[in-house]
Design a protein around this motif. Sequence first.
Motif, mmCIF file in Angstrom:
data_model
loop_
_atom_site.group_PDB
_atom_site.id
_atom_site.type_symbol
_atom_site.label_atom_id
_atom_site.label_comp_id
_atom_site.label_asym_id
_atom_site.label_seq_id
_atom_site.Cartn_x
_atom_site.Cartn_y
_atom_site.Cartn_z
ATOM 1 N N ASP A 159 43.160 -31.903 -22.655
ATOM 2 C CA ASP A 159 42.363 -31.533 -21.166
ATOM 3 C C ASP A 159 43.386 -31.176 -20.245
ATOM 4 O OD1 ASP A 159 40.138 -32.992 -22.571
ATOM 5 O OD2 ASP A 159 40.984 -34.668 -21.506
ATOM 6 N N SER A 160 45.165 -31.237 -20.636
ATOM 7 C CA SER A 160 45.929 -30.957 -19.477
ATOM 8 C C SER A 160 45.886 -29.481 -18.985
ATOM 9 C CB SER A 160 47.078 -31.208 -19.522
ATOM 10 O OG SER A 160 47.065 -31.344 -20.817
ATOM 11 N N GLU A 161 46.108 -28.631 -20.950
ATOM 12 C CA GLU A 161 45.945 -27.763 -20.767
ATOM 13 C C GLU A 161 44.297 -26.895 -20.618
ATOM 14 O OE1 GLU A 161 48.705 -27.022 -24.839
ATOM 15 O OE2 GLU A 161 46.088 -27.573 -25.255
ATOM 16 N N ALA A 162 43.580 -27.259 -20.698
ATOM 17 C CA ALA A 162 42.290 -26.906 -20.240
ATOM 18 C C ALA A 162 42.687 -27.575 -18.793
ATOM 19 C CB ALA A 162 41.082 -27.525 -20.486
ATOM 20 N N ASP A 163 42.787 -28.027 -17.659
ATOM 21 C CA ASP A 163 43.137 -28.474 -16.708
ATOM 22 C C ASP A 163 43.558 -27.306 -15.528
ATOM 23 O OD1 ASP A 163 40.870 -30.703 -16.708
ATOM 24 O OD2 ASP A 163 42.956 -32.092 -16.563
ATOM 25 N N LYS A 164 44.321 -26.592 -16.903
ATOM 26 C CA LYS A 164 45.934 -26.217 -16.280
ATOM 27 C C LYS A 164 45.114 -24.999 -16.081
ATOM 28 C CE LYS A 164 50.342 -23.902 -17.580
ATOM 29 N NZ LYS A 164 51.716 -23.669 -18.858
ATOM 30 N N LEU A 217 42.830 -19.765 -13.500
ATOM 31 C CA LEU A 217 41.000 -18.961 -13.900
ATOM 32 C C LEU A 217 40.935 -19.195 -12.462
ATOM 33 C CD1 LEU A 217 39.893 -19.590 -17.466
ATOM 34 C CD2 LEU A 217 40.564 -17.569 -15.710
ATOM 35 N N GLU A 218 40.824 -19.637 -11.875
ATOM 36 C CA GLU A 218 40.210 -20.827 -9.983
ATOM 37 C C GLU A 218 41.027 -19.201 -9.042
ATOM 38 O OE1 GLU A 218 40.294 -25.039 -9.822
ATOM 39 O OE2 GLU A 218 38.154 -24.350 -10.140
ATOM 40 N N ARG A 219 42.562 -19.516 -9.125
ATOM 41 C CA ARG A 219 43.663 -19.253 -8.842
ATOM 42 C C ARG A 219 43.988 -17.520 -8.653
ATOM 43 N NH1 ARG A 219 48.367 -19.961 -10.962
ATOM 44 N NH2 ARG A 219 47.918 -22.366 -10.424
ATOM 45 N N GLU A 220 42.820 -16.527 -10.303
ATOM 46 C CA GLU A 220 42.973 -15.750 -10.242
ATOM 47 C C GLU A 220 41.719 -15.204 -9.396
ATOM 48 O OE1 GLU A 220 41.910 -12.058 -14.100
ATOM 49 O OE2 GLU A 220 42.637 -14.506 -14.347
ATOM 50 N N ASN A 221 40.316 -16.031 -9.789
ATOM 51 C CA ASN A 221 39.245 -15.498 -8.753
ATOM 52 C C ASN A 221 39.425 -15.601 -7.499
ATOM 53 O OD1 ASN A 221 36.449 -14.949 -8.754
ATOM 54 N ND2 ASN A 221 35.923 -17.344 -9.173
ATOM 55 N N ALA A 222 40.369 -16.281 -7.101
ATOM 56 C CA ALA A 222 40.136 -16.203 -5.335
ATOM 57 C C ALA A 222 41.472 -14.864 -5.331
ATOM 58 C CB ALA A 222 41.306 -17.365 -5.000
ATOM 59 N N GLU A 223 42.002 -14.544 -5.764
ATOM 60 C CA GLU A 223 42.514 -13.352 -5.073
ATOM 61 C C GLU A 223 42.171 -11.741 -6.114
ATOM 62 O OE1 GLU A 223 46.028 -13.026 -8.570
ATOM 63 O OE2 GLU A 223 46.774 -14.766 -7.987
ATOM 64 N N LEU A 224 41.056 -12.184 -6.409
ATOM 65 C CA LEU A 224 40.411 -11.047 -7.098
ATOM 66 C C LEU A 224 39.175 -10.504 -6.290
ATOM 67 C CD1 LEU A 224 40.004 -11.454 -10.320
ATOM 68 C CD2 LEU A 224 40.471 -9.780 -9.503
ATOM 69 N N ARG A 225 38.197 -12.955 -5.057
ATOM 70 C CA ARG A 225 38.230 -11.934 -4.299
ATOM 71 C C ARG A 225 38.291 -11.601 -3.154
ATOM 72 N NH1 ARG A 225 32.864 -15.279 -5.108
ATOM 73 N NH2 ARG A 225 32.672 -16.905 -6.744
ATOM 74 N N LYS A 226 39.721 -11.691 -3.425
ATOM 75 C CA LYS A 226 40.377 -11.099 -1.387
ATOM 76 C C LYS A 226 40.474 -10.109 -1.602
ATOM 77 C CE LYS A 226 43.667 -14.872 -0.133
ATOM 78 N NZ LYS A 226 44.850 -15.259 -0.564
ATOM 79 N N ALA A 227 40.487 -9.040 -3.072
ATOM 80 C CA ALA A 227 41.196 -7.906 -3.627
ATOM 81 C C ALA A 227 39.106 -7.131 -2.672
ATOM 82 C CB ALA A 227 41.468 -7.596 -4.771
ATOM 83 N N ASN A 228 38.415 -7.785 -3.511
ATOM 84 C CA ASN A 228 37.592 -7.143 -3.418
ATOM 85 C C ASN A 228 36.628 -7.374 -2.235
ATOM 86 O OD1 ASN A 228 35.412 -6.189 -4.551
ATOM 87 N ND2 ASN A 228 33.956 -7.861 -4.777
ATOM 88 N N ASP A 229 37.763 -8.514 -1.037
ATOM 89 C CA ASP A 229 37.301 -7.920 0.567
ATOM 90 C C ASP A 229 37.120 -7.120 0.950
ATOM 91 O OD1 ASP A 229 34.945 -10.326 0.266
ATOM 92 O OD2 ASP A 229 36.306 -11.760 0.720
ATOM 93 N N ILE A 230 39.040 -6.733 0.876
ATOM 94 C CA ILE A 230 39.284 -5.907 1.300
ATOM 95 C C ILE A 230 38.476 -3.905 1.145
ATOM 96 C CG2 ILE A 230 42.060 -4.688 0.606
ATOM 97 C CD1 ILE A 230 43.138 -7.629 0.814
ATOM 98 N N LEU A 231 38.600 -4.104 -0.712
ATOM 99 C CA LEU A 231 38.202 -2.958 -0.521
ATOM 100 C C LEU A 231 36.628 -2.984 -0.123
ATOM 101 C CD1 LEU A 231 38.488 -2.802 -4.446
ATOM 102 C CD2 LEU A 231 39.524 -1.381 -3.035
ATOM 103 N N LYS A 232 36.160 -3.482 0.576
ATOM 104 C CA LYS A 232 34.953 -4.050 1.065
ATOM 105 C C LYS A 232 35.100 -3.406 2.721
ATOM 106 C CE LYS A 232 31.773 -6.993 -1.297
ATOM 107 N NZ LYS A 232 31.014 -8.309 -0.902
ATOM 108 N N ASP A 233 36.367 -4.189 3.436
ATOM 109 C CA ASP A 233 36.316 -3.660 4.667
ATOM 110 C C ASP A 233 36.536 -1.749 4.833
ATOM 111 O OD1 ASP A 233 35.833 -6.062 5.638
ATOM 112 O OD2 ASP A 233 37.788 -6.535 5.091
ATOM 113 N N ALA A 234 37.616 -1.770 3.459
ATOM 114 C CA ALA A 234 37.944 -0.077 3.736
ATOM 115 C C ALA A 234 36.781 0.759 2.884
ATOM 116 C CB ALA A 234 39.184 -0.134 2.398
#
Length: 89
Positions: A52-57, A62-79
């Motif tokens: 359970d602790s490994e799964a939570d980690k 994955l949530e952190r990576e997803n947030a980073e990818l969303r930011k990068a995607n928004d930057i590319l859309k703006d560009a």
Amino acid sequence: MKYSKEFKEEALKLSDEIGLKKAAQQLGIQYYTLADWRKDRKAALSRPKLSDSEADKRIRELERENAELRKANDILKDALGFFAKDRKK
């Protein structure tokens, strides 16, 4: 057709005992359906189980990576919008 989990498990046990082709014939299901279930079972067994602790980690990573990818995607859309606007002039 949708089969219950219990039916699939019993079908797989039978196929282990008497073989895939005979089990499919005896149960009245397609050979390839039973073969796919066998493949799925093999893939599930080869996946490492997480505590359970490994799964939570892993979920947090994955949530952190997803947030980073969303930011990068928004930057590319703006560009893209910036450059598209520049081309119209």
